[in-house]
Structures are given as C-alpha cells and as structure tokens.
Design an enzyme around this catalytic site. Sequence first.
Site, PDB file in Angstrom:
ATOM      1  CG  HIS A 144      36.543 -14.740  -5.136  1.00 56.91           C
ATOM      2  ND1 HIS A 144      35.762 -15.831  -4.875  1.00 56.91           N
ATOM      3  CD2 HIS A 144      37.647 -14.875  -4.351  1.00 56.91           C
ATOM      4  CE1 HIS A 144      36.366 -16.600  -3.978  1.00 56.91           C
ATOM      5  NE2 HIS A 144      37.508 -16.031  -3.650  1.00 56.91           N
ATOM      6  CB  ALA A 226      39.529 -10.810   1.102  1.00 53.68           C
ATOM      7  NE  ARG A 233      39.140   7.230  17.410  1.00 55.31           N
ATOM      8  CZ  ARG A 233      40.206   7.843  16.916  1.00 55.31           C
ATOM      9  NH1 ARG A 233      40.602   7.583  15.665  1.00 55.31           N
ATOM     10  NH2 ARG A 233      40.894   8.707  17.641  1.00 55.31           N
ATOM     11  CG  ASP A 279      43.180 -19.450  -0.373  1.00 57.16           C
ATOM     12  OD1 ASP A 279      42.386 -20.150  -1.030  1.00 57.16           O
ATOM     13  OD2 ASP A 279      43.113 -18.203  -0.360  1.00 57.16           O
TER      14      ASP A 279
END
Length: 392
Positions: A144, A226, A233, A279
């Site tokens: 992007h 992304a 943790r 996608d």
Amino acid sequence: MASATQFINCRQCLSGALICSPLTIDSNGRIIPNTPLPENTQTIDLKNAIVSPGFLELQINGALGFHFAHYGEPATYQAGVQKLAQYLPKTGVTGFYPTVPTVSSLVFKQVLPFLKPEDIAYSASVLGAHVEGPFLAPSKKGAHDAANMHIPASSSLENIYGEENLKDSIRVLTLAPELPGALEHIEKLTKEYDVKVSMGHSAADYQQGKEGMKAGANLITHTFNAMNPLHHREPGLPGLLSDPSPPYFSLIADAIHLHPRVVGIAYRSSPSHCILITDSIELSGLPDGIYPGHAQIPFNQLKEGNKVTIENTNTLIGTCIGLDECVRNLMAWAEIPVQEAVRCVTENVGLALGLKDRGRLEVGRRGDFVVLDDEGVVKETWILGKKIAAGV
C-alpha cells in the site's frame, strides 16, 4: 418453459457435512421445497456430484489485466468490473467484494459508485466494495502507498470516501484498530453505516485487537500477513483466532503468503470462522510472462504461475490464485474433505457478512451453486438456477 428445476442424485454441502438430497430451484432462481413440485418441473441428474453453495470472494483486487484501484473513465472501468464478473464463475465464484487498496480520496470517490451491490446477467454478483485503507499502520503497509494513509482521528469517514459511498457501496472496511481514533471509526461504521470492519495491516497487540472487537470489528484481514506475528508473550491479532468468541479471519492459501502448516493450524483453531480469500491482483487469469507496472508498482512485473514479483528481484507483488485452488489447498493442508473446506468460501463468509440470501442451500435463498468432484475441482457453476460456466 419449466416452472422449476429439480437437481437429483447429488450430495449437498451443509455445515461441513454431505447430505444426499435433491435441490429444487424455481423459475425465479430461488430454492424451493422438494415437495410438492410445481407442474412442469424439469429434472436434471447430477450423477452423484457434490453440490456446494456458490463461492463468495471477500477480497480480490483484480484479474484479466483490470485492477479495481485503477480508474481511467467510466465506461472502461464499468466494462472491467463486468469482465471480472463474467470470468469468476469459472472458479466457482458467484458473488464477490471488489477490493480497493489505499488510494487518494479522489480515487475512492471515483471508483466506489461503480462497486455498489449489483446482479450482472450471467455473471457473479458484485456484493459491494471492500476498502482496504487508508486507515492502516504505515509500518505494516505492505504494497500500500503510505503517502495516501490517514490517521482516523484527523480524517472523517465521509471526507475520505463520501457519505453516499458509505451508505450505498462499501460493505467491508479494513483498518488498523490501534491507530488514534480507530475505535470511534469502527463504532460509526458498524452502527451508522452497517459496514463490516476487519482488522488488518496493523501493528496491534492482542489487547488492542480485543478493543477493536469490542467496538464492533468482527474480521481479521489476511491473517498473519501485514501484522505482528504470533509471539509467545504477545499473541497480537493472530492470538484472537482461538478466543471463545473469535473473529472471522481470512487466509491466503497459496503457499506464497503463508506456509501450508500455518494455514492448517489457523483453520484448526476455528473451522467455523475461517475464510479463504485470494487477494489476487490484476494479472490473475493472464498467461505467465512480463507485464508493465502501473501507478502502485512502477516496475515490470514477472508472473510465474500464481506468483508475481518485480522483474529481476525476489520482491513479491502479489498472487494470482483462484478461489477454487485455495479450497483444494486447504483440503490437502488441513487434511479435510471438500464439504468441510467449502464452508470457508460459502457459509462462513455469509455469516461474517450477514448475508441472508447466499452461503447456504436453503429454501428461500438464491439458487447459486457449484458442481464439484470429490477432489474439489469445479465442474459447473450455476447462478439463479441457470448454468453459467464450466470449470477453468
């Protein structure tokens, strides 16, 4: 003219199981009870084939050389949308959400009026736009354009997209929930505009993901890609997948964006909330070779199978996989039969998006279905009870 058509000798996919039952569709293309049959009902023998609801594509950027973010003039853009709608049934898709990545406000306002929900004759239906941006984390921008990204607190939804487009065109919106003002945007999108919000292109931690869901988000966009990885943790957004009430989560099952084992693990965490997406980019459906770049990718693009990279580099641009291939990949990687895999492109999508007329083969819903073999290969695609396409 037949008043209805009854499809016999078929195995219907229903919530991960195979049900041996006829499927009856009236002349208006709606599923009706199998008895009593209207007069002049014709019968079609499917010869023990598997019948799935029509596939639903939640995220697709383009195909056949057309990209939803590239606008020239109205007639050309509209023709591109229709060309894709005609092509997608070959891959089993009967409805899709054209996806527009981060572009300028002007481009959003140019393209979104052409992406309203629409039924196109002998084609997959446009189900409304999926806008992916511009409220994304720059550190997780992927392909992007960071120059067009906005902070939610300093940009109104109406100024970015246009109020009419929020009402009429946009059905799904991906944003990063940790950004200042994002939670307020999520609440407004879901409550005022009935837009489904997906969390993605995000550096959110687990708690910020929980806050996004509390505000109204119910999806995660291309999980693991992304976003911060699952860490022992700090589980991040992927940590939400195994919550008691998980979000729906999409996966790109192409062995390029995700390792097959990761796809299997994610699916197993919540089969009822897993959604497969492609996608795919504008080179999907085109032969392998070198193609010119464009405004977002100002370099030549090399297409090799499903993988597209910048020429002479290993830099990934995107994938060209079809949704039917994603289904077959999930079958292999999660070691599940086709009736379980198709949930991730039918029923789960319908539930996530609140669709009342798609996603399941039930009385009153659209007669959109796909004829498959046991390996998940698309043999035929039917829309409103009419045969539209044979498989690719």
